[in-house]
Every structure is written in structure tokens, then in C-alpha cells.
Design a protein around this motif. Structure first.
Motif, mmCIF file in Angstrom:
data_model
loop_
_atom_site.group_PDB
_atom_site.id
_atom_site.type_symbol
_atom_site.label_atom_id
_atom_site.label_comp_id
_atom_site.label_asym_id
_atom_site.label_seq_id
_atom_site.Cartn_x
_atom_site.Cartn_y
_atom_site.Cartn_z
ATOM 1 N N GLY A 91 -19.522 13.114 -10.032
ATOM 2 C CA GLY A 91 -18.796 11.869 -10.280
ATOM 3 C C GLY A 91 -17.625 12.048 -11.216
ATOM 4 N N HIS A 92 -16.496 12.416 -10.674
ATOM 5 C CA HIS A 92 -15.299 12.624 -11.484
ATOM 6 C C HIS A 92 -14.657 11.279 -11.782
ATOM 7 C CE1 HIS A 92 -11.478 14.137 -12.906
ATOM 8 N NE2 HIS A 92 -12.026 15.335 -12.974
ATOM 9 N N PRO A 93 -14.259 11.019 -13.041
ATOM 10 C CA PRO A 93 -13.675 9.719 -13.407
ATOM 11 C C PRO A 93 -12.402 9.367 -12.640
ATOM 12 C CG PRO A 93 -13.769 11.203 -15.327
ATOM 13 C CD PRO A 93 -14.381 11.926 -14.181
ATOM 14 N N LEU A 94 -11.667 10.353 -12.176
ATOM 15 C CA LEU A 94 -10.450 10.059 -11.423
ATOM 16 C C LEU A 94 -10.733 9.333 -10.111
ATOM 17 C CD1 LEU A 94 -8.166 13.201 -11.875
ATOM 18 C CD2 LEU A 94 -7.789 10.894 -12.742
ATOM 19 N N LEU A 95 -11.892 9.580 -9.511
ATOM 20 C CA LEU A 95 -12.214 8.917 -8.248
ATOM 21 C C LEU A 95 -12.290 7.408 -8.434
ATOM 22 C CD1 LEU A 95 -14.878 11.394 -6.841
ATOM 23 C CD2 LEU A 95 -12.457 11.205 -6.232
ATOM 24 N N ALA A 96 -12.938 6.967 -9.500
ATOM 25 C CA ALA A 96 -13.014 5.530 -9.790
ATOM 26 C C ALA A 96 -11.636 4.975 -10.123
ATOM 27 C CB ALA A 96 -13.986 5.274 -10.936
ATOM 28 N N GLU A 97 -10.839 5.759 -10.831
ATOM 29 C CA GLU A 97 -9.479 5.323 -11.170
ATOM 30 C C GLU A 97 -8.628 5.169 -9.914
ATOM 31 O OE1 GLU A 97 -5.612 6.944 -13.646
ATOM 32 O OE2 GLU A 97 -7.595 7.668 -14.227
ATOM 33 N N PHE A 98 -8.743 6.119 -8.990
ATOM 34 C CA PHE A 98 -7.980 6.033 -7.738
ATOM 35 C C PHE A 98 -8.392 4.806 -6.931
ATOM 36 C CE2 PHE A 98 -7.541 10.941 -7.688
ATOM 37 C CZ PHE A 98 -6.517 10.872 -8.627
ATOM 38 N N ALA A 99 -9.698 4.564 -6.827
ATOM 39 C CA ALA A 99 -10.184 3.391 -6.092
ATOM 40 C C ALA A 99 -9.689 2.108 -6.755
ATOM 41 C CB ALA A 99 -11.708 3.406 -6.007
ATOM 42 N N SER A 100 -9.671 2.090 -8.072
ATOM 43 C CA SER A 100 -9.159 0.930 -8.802
ATOM 44 C C SER A 100 -7.674 0.726 -8.529
ATOM 45 C CB SER A 100 -9.408 1.121 -10.300
ATOM 46 O OG SER A 100 -8.862 0.062 -11.028
ATOM 47 N N GLU A 101 -6.916 1.809 -8.470
ATOM 48 C CA GLU A 101 -5.490 1.713 -8.146
ATOM 49 C C GLU A 101 -5.295 1.179 -6.725
ATOM 50 O OE1 GLU A 101 -3.784 5.552 -8.862
ATOM 51 O OE2 GLU A 101 -3.897 5.314 -11.048
ATOM 52 N N HIS A 102 -6.158 1.577 -5.809
ATOM 53 C CA HIS A 102 -6.084 1.050 -4.443
ATOM 54 C C HIS A 102 -6.273 -0.471 -4.452
ATOM 55 C CE1 HIS A 102 -7.329 5.077 -2.320
ATOM 56 N NE2 HIS A 102 -6.163 5.168 -2.945
ATOM 57 N N ARG A 103 -7.287 -0.941 -5.200
ATOM 58 C CA ARG A 103 -7.539 -2.397 -5.259
ATOM 59 C C ARG A 103 -6.347 -3.126 -5.869
ATOM 60 N NH1 ARG A 103 -11.074 0.045 -3.211
ATOM 61 N NH2 ARG A 103 -9.548 -0.269 -1.578
ATOM 62 N N ARG A 104 -5.756 -2.535 -6.909
ATOM 63 C CA ARG A 104 -4.596 -3.165 -7.554
ATOM 64 C C ARG A 104 -3.423 -3.235 -6.583
ATOM 65 N NH1 ARG A 104 -2.178 -6.831 -9.686
ATOM 66 N NH2 ARG A 104 -0.414 -6.372 -10.999
ATOM 67 N N PHE A 105 -3.203 -2.186 -5.837
ATOM 68 C CA PHE A 105 -2.126 -2.164 -4.854
ATOM 69 C C PHE A 105 -2.358 -3.240 -3.799
ATOM 70 C CE2 PHE A 105 1.479 0.313 -3.402
ATOM 71 C CZ PHE A 105 1.581 -0.054 -2.070
ATOM 72 N N GLU A 106 -3.591 -3.374 -3.331
ATOM 73 C CA GLU A 106 -3.922 -4.411 -2.346
ATOM 74 C C GLU A 106 -3.649 -5.808 -2.905
ATOM 75 O OE1 GLU A 106 -7.465 -1.877 -0.139
ATOM 76 O OE2 GLU A 106 -7.970 -3.296 -1.724
ATOM 77 N N GLN A 107 -3.965 -6.018 -4.173
ATOM 78 C CA GLN A 107 -3.693 -7.310 -4.815
ATOM 79 C C GLN A 107 -2.193 -7.601 -4.862
ATOM 80 O OE1 GLN A 107 -5.536 -6.798 -8.628
ATOM 81 N NE2 GLN A 107 -7.574 -7.447 -7.918
ATOM 82 N N ILE A 108 -1.418 -6.590 -5.200
ATOM 83 C CA ILE A 108 0.038 -6.770 -5.260
ATOM 84 C C ILE A 108 0.580 -7.124 -3.879
ATOM 85 C CG2 ILE A 108 2.224 -5.555 -5.624
ATOM 86 C CD1 ILE A 108 0.763 -4.030 -7.927
ATOM 87 N N ILE A 109 0.122 -6.437 -2.850
ATOM 88 C CA ILE A 109 0.582 -6.735 -1.490
ATOM 89 C C ILE A 109 0.201 -8.163 -1.114
ATOM 90 C CG2 ILE A 109 0.239 -6.181 0.958
ATOM 91 C CD1 ILE A 109 2.153 -4.254 -0.467
ATOM 92 N N ASP A 110 -1.014 -8.588 -1.447
ATOM 93 C CA ASP A 110 -1.423 -9.973 -1.157
ATOM 94 C C ASP A 110 -0.518 -10.969 -1.878
ATOM 95 O OD1 ASP A 110 -3.463 -9.233 0.551
ATOM 96 O OD2 ASP A 110 -5.036 -9.395 -0.980
#
Length: 122
Positions: A91-110
Motif C-alpha cells: 500500500g504505497h501512499p501515492l496510490l491513494a493520492e493519485f486516486a484522490s487527484e482523479h476524484r478532484r479532477f472529476e469534480q472540476i469537470i463537473d
């Protein structure tokens, strides 16, 4: 990238170790390059005071890119790449950070779909 077109990564532990990117990841790498190119295009277009027409055009471009390429890119990373990395590295911390960035990007697009703005594009 080396002369053969292979992506190399130098680790923080031993600078003599070079990891070559598997060719199966080449499409994702190209999509990353496309996304970065879009960001540069948007940043340059928004330097100074951008007219509403420019903001509208850039918003449409960002949404189109998201719908055509980026949303699928996120899905591939989260369903295939991240689990493979986690299996190999734990469980590398970057994986959770990347997934969080994906969610943030989706929010911005919405938000852009509902109310285009230069601030959201930046």
C-alpha cells in the motif's frame, strides 16, 4: 526517455538503477503527455485577461478530452495499474493520492459543465 523511446526512472535509493517502462504502459504515458499538453495550452491561453469566448472554447476542449480519453484513463489506472503496483509494492501512499487527484479532477469537470470559469480551468 532514452534514445529507444523507453521511459526511464531513477530511484531515490540507488541512482545507478534504471527501470524501463513496459510497452503495455505506452498508451497511458501518451495520455499523460496529451493531458500535460492540454494544461500548457490552457495556461498559455489564460495568461492575462481571457475573453468569455476563449473560456468557453477551452472549457469545451477540457470536457471533450475528459469524456474521450481521461475518464477511461482513470478507470484503467485504478482498475489495473494501481492494483498491480499495490501487489508488488504494498500500500504505497501515492496510490491513494493519485486516486484522490482523479476524484478532484472529476469534480472540476463537473463544475465546468455547469459553470465554465477561468479559475476552474487553471
Amino acid at each position: 526517455m532514452d534514445p529507444a523511446g523507453r521511459c526511464t526512472l531513477r530511484t531515490g535509493y540507488d541512482t545507478s538503477i534504471i527501470m524501463l517502462r513496459d510497452q503495455a504502459l505506452a498508451p497511458l504515458a501518451r495520455q499523460h503527455q496529451n493531458g500535460l499538453a492540454l494544461c500548457v495550452l490552457i495556461d498559455r491561453a489564460l495568461e492575462g485577461e481571457a475573453p468569455a469566448e476563449t473560456i468557453s472554447r477551452l472549457t469545451a476542449l477540457a470536457i471533450d478530452r475528459f469524456d474521450m480519453e481521461i475518464s477511461n484513463h482513470f478507470e484503467v489506472e485504478e482498475e489495473l495499474v494501481f492494483p498491480a503496483v499495490e501487489k508488488e509494492l504494498g500500500g504505497h501512499p501515492l496510490l491513494a493520492e493519485f486516486a484522490s487527484e482523479h476524484r478532484r479532477f472529476e469534480q472540476i469537470i463537473d463544475q465546468l459543465r455547469n459553470a465554465p470559469s477561468a479559475e476552474l480551468l487553471k
